[in-house]
Design an enzyme around this catalytic site. Sequence first.
Site, mmCIF file in Angstrom:
data_model
loop_
_atom_site.group_PDB
_atom_site.id
_atom_site.type_symbol
_atom_site.label_atom_id
_atom_site.label_comp_id
_atom_site.label_asym_id
_atom_site.label_seq_id
_atom_site.Cartn_x
_atom_site.Cartn_y
_atom_site.Cartn_z
ATOM 1 N N GLU A 422 44.356 68.644 106.499
ATOM 2 C CA GLU A 422 44.302 67.458 105.659
ATOM 3 C C GLU A 422 43.589 66.318 106.397
ATOM 4 O O GLU A 422 44.014 65.902 107.469
ATOM 5 C CB GLU A 422 45.735 67.025 105.303
ATOM 6 N N ASP A 495 49.950 66.676 106.726
ATOM 7 C CA ASP A 495 50.851 65.673 107.306
ATOM 8 C C ASP A 495 52.278 65.897 106.827
ATOM 9 O O ASP A 495 52.505 66.431 105.746
ATOM 10 C CB ASP A 495 50.418 64.264 106.877
ATOM 11 N N ASP A 497 54.289 64.029 105.425
ATOM 12 C CA ASP A 497 54.701 62.943 104.524
ATOM 13 C C ASP A 497 54.513 63.396 103.079
ATOM 14 O O ASP A 497 54.153 64.543 102.819
ATOM 15 C CB ASP A 497 53.918 61.658 104.830
ATOM 16 N N ASP A 499 52.263 62.654 100.760
ATOM 17 C CA ASP A 499 50.920 63.127 100.411
ATOM 18 C C ASP A 499 50.661 64.520 100.969
ATOM 19 O O ASP A 499 50.097 65.378 100.305
ATOM 20 C CB ASP A 499 49.860 62.175 100.982
#
Length: 631
Positions: A422, A495, A497, A499
């Site tokens: 990503e 990641d 998180d 997203d």
Amino acid sequence: MTSDYSADKIQVLEGLEAVRKRPAMYIGSTDHNGLHHLVYEVVDNSIDEALAGVCDTIVVTIRADNSIEVIDNGRGIPVEIHPVYKASALEIVLTKLHAGGKFDNQSYKVSGGLHGVGVSVVNALSAEMKVEVYRDGKTYVQNYVRGIPKEKVKQTGETKKNGTRVVFKPDSKIFETTEYNFDTLARRLRELAFLNGGVKIILRDDRGKGKESVFQFKGGIVSFVQYLNENKVSITKKTIFFHSVRDKVDIEVAMDYIDSYNELVYTYANNINTKEGGTHLIGFKSALTRVLNEFLKKEGLDKKMAQLSGDDVREGLVAIVSVKLPNPQFEGQTKMKLGNGDVKGIVESATIENLGQFFEENPQVVRKILDKCILSAQARLAAKKAKELTRRKNALENDTLPGKLADCSERDPAHCELYLVEGDSAGGSAKQGRDRGFQAILPLKGKILNVEKSRLDKVLSNEEIKTIITAIGTGIGDEFDIVKTRYHKIIIMTDADVDGSHIRTLLLTFFFRYMPETIRNGYLYIAQPPLYSIKSGKEKLYAYTDEERDKILKGIDKSKASIQRYKGLGEMNPDQLWETTMDPARRTILQVNMEDEVEAEDVFTVLMGDAVEPRRKFIEDNARNVRNLDL
Ligand code: 0RA
């Protein structure tokens, strides 16, 4: 009730020593799968009784000690003394390989299918087993230890019941695990109840708090299709069904079209899920294409689209094709492909005839299906143009691999890894930190397209997706070929998180829909970057979960420790990324698998599809199991 078979039908036999020596040869494996296979082996015999019309209820119980009890109300295993072997048929069925008198081809049997080895194999692999037979007004019993009878078959009393009760405890000397999973058994028993409509199968769990599920579907595979479509929108509003018997082959088809771009066709031969397809699938597909093209002409719609392809007529199709036949031949890599040549023509003609008649009688249904097929055909033509364009462009630039890909030098796919990363910044760190010998890096910009909501042409014109497909090398759609994969490990690295988890789900959806073979072959993985780094003096430690963090903190001087929570991969420098997430000697990567494709199918439809309400419910139900879920 009279018994229309007798002990003397039983044929050439072999002892059970071989089974204990090489168990995997008989049941596939000695892991979780093999353990559960024992149950299916016994239940298949009960299902045979149901198919013979002499059994309607099967009760499976996981007992407190992880032994299994299977009770059916069939005819009961024969007990007559065999004239040659001078032993009860029951004893022979339980102690010899391939015994059973189940060799007549008159009726099909589902036992003897994929591994199809009979109850004697279950006996050989059980520390203890007990079989009770209720037959001709009497009860008979025999006990065994590792397949060896403890005594002769005894008649113990009288009964009004008929049937068989089998209790076995898998041998912990043979199996890696002896703990049964309720959901695994439930899944298969539910499937059997769909495939053998009307039969009542009860699964009980006597461990812990206790549980019970009852599976009985009067609608058979029609109920199966409706179960698969529970969260989907039907465009036919009616499940199409037919049943026909030709040349000793029993054929059942249930189908529906839904408002989606995927195709979902499950095929079965003698209750075995033929995941690699085979002659029944080929016959069905060819008939479907032919019948719909006939009706295209009949309805005058061929002015809009001259011809529908196989892919066009299967867009949005949900179907079950179930055949039962004597002597099924299973072929293919995993023996899940039906090989009987004559079945193709039989299924084809049955489908042409029955489907043709149904469409004749339901013109409004065929009209809706044809409208959908035409849209699909138009999209296919647009996609073809897009594909040709990229091909021409590639040829012009004389550069087939995407420029963003930092490839590895190794050429043997078995040793190559592709990291889908990503973001460009993490991609940069990964490129610097990697072992360029066998690790390739493809950075992805932002979110990829949600393929669940897009048709093939849009999917194929998406830049990010095109790069992934070219990098992997397998092609896509009818050109897809797993053998061409350039990497045996494709590792999604996003990641930790919200997203990141969204991008991961989008990628998983793409692989599930367009490259499921990568998942079936075990090529798809998810990287596990650390959540925290903990500095204590000169020492730097990484924690991959909250529990790990707490454990580390307990062991060190807290006042001197500093904790950093990693939100993105970009916060790690190349060396740290290598140490924590990419170095094969130190990293953990999760292999993506789909033990249950039906469930996976549902999860992706619900999570990524259009309907809001089931998604809300799914997220509520699973909120505690999922980290960073936001869709
Ligand atoms: C051998 C022959 C027959 C029935 C069975 C075995 C039988 C086995 C089990 C295991 C659990 N329940 C069962 N019910 C029956 C006679 C039928 C034939 O010849 O095909």
